[in-house]
Design a protein around this motif. Structure first.
Motif, mmCIF file in Angstrom:
data_model
loop_
_atom_site.group_PDB
_atom_site.id
_atom_site.type_symbol
_atom_site.label_atom_id
_atom_site.label_comp_id
_atom_site.label_asym_id
_atom_site.label_seq_id
_atom_site.Cartn_x
_atom_site.Cartn_y
_atom_site.Cartn_z
ATOM 1 N N PRO A 264 0.822 -1.217 0.000
ATOM 2 C CA PRO A 264 0.000 0.000 0.000
ATOM 3 C C PRO A 264 0.852 1.261 0.000
ATOM 4 O O PRO A 264 2.067 1.231 0.261
ATOM 5 N N GLY A 265 0.182 2.396 -0.252
ATOM 6 C CA GLY A 265 0.880 3.647 -0.470
ATOM 7 C C GLY A 265 1.595 4.210 0.737
ATOM 8 O O GLY A 265 2.509 5.035 0.578
ATOM 9 N N HIS A 266 1.223 3.774 1.933
ATOM 10 C CA HIS A 266 1.921 4.323 3.103
ATOM 11 C C HIS A 266 3.332 3.753 3.253
ATOM 12 O O HIS A 266 4.109 4.222 4.084
ATOM 13 N N ASN A 267 3.658 2.705 2.478
ATOM 14 C CA ASN A 267 5.024 2.161 2.404
ATOM 15 C C ASN A 267 5.584 1.847 3.790
ATOM 16 O O ASN A 267 6.539 2.460 4.262
ATOM 17 N N SER A 268 4.959 0.849 4.420
ATOM 18 C CA SER A 268 5.373 0.386 5.753
ATOM 19 C C SER A 268 5.277 1.480 6.816
ATOM 20 O O SER A 268 5.979 1.444 7.828
ATOM 21 N N GLY A 269 4.437 2.458 6.567
ATOM 22 C CA GLY A 269 4.207 3.500 7.566
ATOM 23 C C GLY A 269 4.956 4.780 7.325
ATOM 24 O O GLY A 269 4.664 5.801 7.969
ATOM 25 N N ARG A 270 5.923 4.766 6.400
ATOM 26 C CA ARG A 270 6.715 5.976 6.176
ATOM 27 C C ARG A 270 5.873 7.125 5.618
ATOM 28 O O ARG A 270 6.184 8.297 5.827
ATOM 29 N N GLY A 271 4.814 6.775 4.906
ATOM 30 C CA GLY A 271 3.932 7.809 4.370
ATOM 31 C C GLY A 271 2.577 7.855 5.051
ATOM 32 O O GLY A 271 1.640 8.454 4.521
ATOM 33 N N ALA A 272 2.483 7.239 6.208
ATOM 34 C CA ALA A 272 1.182 7.153 6.901
ATOM 35 C C ALA A 272 0.735 8.523 7.399
ATOM 36 O O ALA A 272 1.565 9.360 7.780
ATOM 37 N N PRO A 273 -0.569 8.776 7.424
ATOM 38 C CA PRO A 273 -1.080 10.051 7.941
ATOM 39 C C PRO A 273 -0.702 10.228 9.410
ATOM 40 O O PRO A 273 -0.897 9.322 10.228
ATOM 41 N N SER A 274 -0.171 11.390 9.732
ATOM 42 C CA SER A 274 0.293 11.618 11.104
ATOM 43 C C SER A 274 -0.844 11.571 12.110
ATOM 44 O O SER A 274 -0.649 11.166 13.258
ATOM 45 N N LEU B 290 -3.245 9.542 12.185
ATOM 46 C CA LEU B 290 -3.507 8.151 12.550
ATOM 47 C C LEU B 290 -2.328 7.535 13.298
ATOM 48 O O LEU B 290 -2.522 6.737 14.226
ATOM 49 N N THR B 291 -1.112 7.865 12.916
ATOM 50 C CA THR B 291 0.032 7.319 13.654
ATOM 51 C C THR B 291 0.063 7.841 15.089
ATOM 52 O O THR B 291 0.521 7.148 15.995
ATOM 53 N N ARG B 292 -0.416 9.073 15.290
ATOM 54 C CA ARG B 292 -0.507 9.571 16.668
ATOM 55 C C ARG B 292 -1.513 8.766 17.470
ATOM 56 O O ARG B 292 -1.392 8.635 18.698
ATOM 57 N N GLN C 287 3.507 0.818 14.108
ATOM 58 C CA GLN C 287 3.652 -0.631 13.953
ATOM 59 C C GLN C 287 2.562 -1.275 13.103
ATOM 60 O O GLN C 287 2.865 -2.146 12.276
ATOM 61 N N PRO C 288 1.287 -0.893 13.269
ATOM 62 C CA PRO C 288 0.275 -1.508 12.399
ATOM 63 C C PRO C 288 0.571 -1.289 10.917
ATOM 64 O O PRO C 288 0.333 -2.181 10.089
ATOM 65 N N PHE C 289 1.103 -0.125 10.552
ATOM 66 C CA PHE C 289 1.425 0.154 9.149
ATOM 67 C C PHE C 289 2.583 -0.713 8.676
ATOM 68 O O PHE C 289 2.608 -1.154 7.522
ATOM 69 N N ALA C 290 3.552 -0.960 9.538
ATOM 70 C CA ALA C 290 4.701 -1.784 9.160
ATOM 71 C C ALA C 290 4.266 -3.201 8.791
ATOM 72 O O ALA C 290 4.923 -3.868 7.979
#
Length: 563
Positions: free
Chosen positions: A101-111, A113-115, A120-123
């Motif tokens: 997916p586009g977040h690329n293991s969390g590197r591009g995840a929306p901040s 949601l990561t907050r 880890q869920p994105f990874a």
């Protein structure tokens, strides 16, 4: 009140040794036992004898509950988490990722949601990479995880579902019923059964479930009802594609599936069980037997409800050879996403291992807390507990489901729910016209039970000293009237028009109208609209229920078939 659930007797009571044929056994009075159709008992006894000495170190005497019963349990021979392990290894690879997916293991995840949930869920939110296997053509860790689940739950084969029990119910009916063929089912079936009939072209032959007007709760169906309904079709030269039963119901009421499966199989008809609320059944002597143990051919379970997988993840189990497994697989591939969530799939793998590690003792604490809650709640003035006496034909009720009535206090379930939520922070699973239903699970703690009891005591004290007007009650017996003018598929695709709710009486409903929860349609496509149904919908809507399916959720208008 005790503040710990760890006070148990240390002596083993007189009991019988019972063997499912799995790599565990337990002790309890023999008359509580249900039969398991997926495993040979004689073969199981032989296996257990061979492994007794090798695995003696794993066995422990552990308490069942606070009533003095002890169980003798051992783990399955090798409970693993193949998909969890594969997902972890894949996420930890040092690779440059040029895939979705586009977040690329969390590197591009929306901040934002990561907050909330961290990175880890994105990874671990990965696609169908070769090392992670394919859901629709499994040959690696998914296949291994599904095979392990089949063993733990007593199935011949198991499919992991990422579309919830809804897609499992749809696949089960589509796999067993051809267009124009009847499916026998209770009128209080979940809305997924209705959508399954639209998809498959199956025609409903409804059974009216037993109904308790005081509680405003439908129960189960009896073997005699099933046999009579099958015979009504047989005498006209028709054979139903399947019988579909909901057991347990949302309120935990269980039908006699052993007898129902015998009836079905005597006519060569497969039995499908919507066991969304019963994935935990059959693992403990204080619980009713599971659908598979009672002879069901297909059982669909919401593993995320009482067990601990992630929301939306479920399992579909098959037993025996009456159902074509390839057809089930084809139906699932038609219904489910071609991009399944590996977090959901891995959570099913982990939930299976959680049960398999301690299959007979994992529910000890939950059962103890449920028993304590019932004991204390029954003492509260004006509060009523649902039990087996409410339904004389259905003596088995899920012990982890608590349904509490408030009519003696002059309160509806909606009013009681509002009071408990606003004043005590108590959130119920299901709100009814006369009651609340609460779910005890593996995460429930004694402090939760204490808060519940304190809240109910305060509710009782606040309303017992004054006379209240009789609360508004919904029309009773909404599922006792079944008048189908068209089959659901034809009605779904028919020309339609919108009319005011007052003009809809006696017309053919063109949409599915369903208060949620519990997700049981009050009106379905093809059904003649009755005054009882309209009155019920208006009452629950005024009391705060969410109406799903209707194109006009305010219920000012209804879509009807333009005949």
């Amino acid at each position: 009140m005790k503040n710990s659930c760890c006070s148990f007797p240390s002596s083993l009571p007189t009991s019988h040794q019972v063997d499912f044929g799995y790599k565990w056994s337990f002790r309890f009075p023999i008359q509580r036992m249900g039969s398991c159709t997926a495993v040979s008992a004689s073969q199981g006894r032989s296996n257990l004898a061979q492994e007794k000495n090798q695995d003696a170190a794993k066995k422990e005497l552990l308490p069942v509950s606070g009533n003095g019963t002890l169980v003798k349990a051992e783990k399955f021979a090798s409970v693993t988490t193949p998909l969890v392990t594969a997902l972890k290894a894949s996420a930890e690879q040092n690779v440059a990722r040029f895939h979705f997916p586009g977040h690329n293991s969390g590197r591009g995840a929306p901040s934002s949601l990561t907050r909330l949930i961290g990175s880890q869920p994105f990874a671990h939110d990965l696609p169908e990479l070769p090392e992670l296997d394919s859901l629709f053509a499994p040959s690696g860790p998914i296949l291994e995880a599904q095979q392990q689940a089949a063993k733990v739950f007593g199935a011949s084969a198991t499919w992991f579902l990422v579309g919830g029990t809804t897609c499992g119910v749809q696949a089960a009916i589509m796999a067993t019923c051809s267009p124009g063929q009847y499916v026998i089912l209770p009128r209080n079936s979940h809305m997924s059964a209705t959508s399954a009939m639209v998809l498959s072209g199956a025609v409903p032959k409804y059974i009216v479930p037993e109904y308790d007007s005081t509680w405003d709760i439908p129960g189960g169906v009896t073997p005699d009802q099933v046999e009579k309904t099958i015979e009504e079709l047989v005498v006209t030269g028709q054979k139903p594609g399947a019988v579909f039963i909901t057991s347990p119901t949302y309120h935990g009421i269980c039908s006699n599936l052993t007898a129902i499966s015998r009836v079905c199989h005597s006519f060569g008809v497969p039995l499908i069980v919507d066991e969304a609320h019963g994935a935990h059944l059959g693992f403990h002597p204080e619980m009713p037997s599971s659908a598979l143990q009672q002879g069901a051919d297909l059982a669909v379970q919401s593993t995320h409800k009482v067990l601990c997988s992630l929301t939306q993840s479920s399992m579909l189990h098959v037993s025996g050879d009456l159902v074509d497994r390839d057809r089930v697989s084809q139906c699932l591939q038609t219904l489910e996403s071609s991009s399944p969530s590996y977090l959901l799939l891995a959570s099913l793998d982990a939930a299976t291992a959680q049960i398999g590690e301690n299959p007979l003792t994992v529910f000890n604490s939950a059962l103890f807390l449920a028993g304590e809650a019932k004991r204390l709640i029954k003492r509260i003035p004006g509060i009523t507990m649902l039990d087996s006496s409410s339904f004389v034909n259905f003596r088995d009720i899920d012990p982890l489901r608590l349904t509490v009535g408030f009519w003696q206090l002059g309160l509806s379930g909606f009013e009681a729910d509002d009071y408990l939520d606003r004043n005590h922070g108590i959130v119920a699973e299901l709100v009814g016209t006369s009651s609340l239903t609460l779910a005890i699970n593996l995460g429930t703690q004694m402090v939760d039970v204490q808060r519940l009891v304190s809240g109910l005591e305060a509710l009782s004290a606040a309303h017992s000293s004054r006379i209240l007007a009789k609360p508004e009650r919904a029309a009773c017996g909404i599922f006792t009237e079944v008048n189908m003018s068209m089959n659901p598929r034809d009605a779904f695709f028919a020309n339609k028009q919108r009319v005011g709710i007052g003009e809809s009486l006696g017309k053919v409903c063109g949409e599915l109208i369903c208060p949620y929860p519990p997700g049981i349609p009050v009106l379905i496509p093809g059904e003649t609209i009755s005054k009882t149904a309209l009155d019920y919908l208006l009452v629950v809507k005024r009391n705060g229920a969410v109406i799903t399916g209707a194109s006009d959720p305010s219920l000012s208008s209804i879509v009807i078939c333009d005949l």
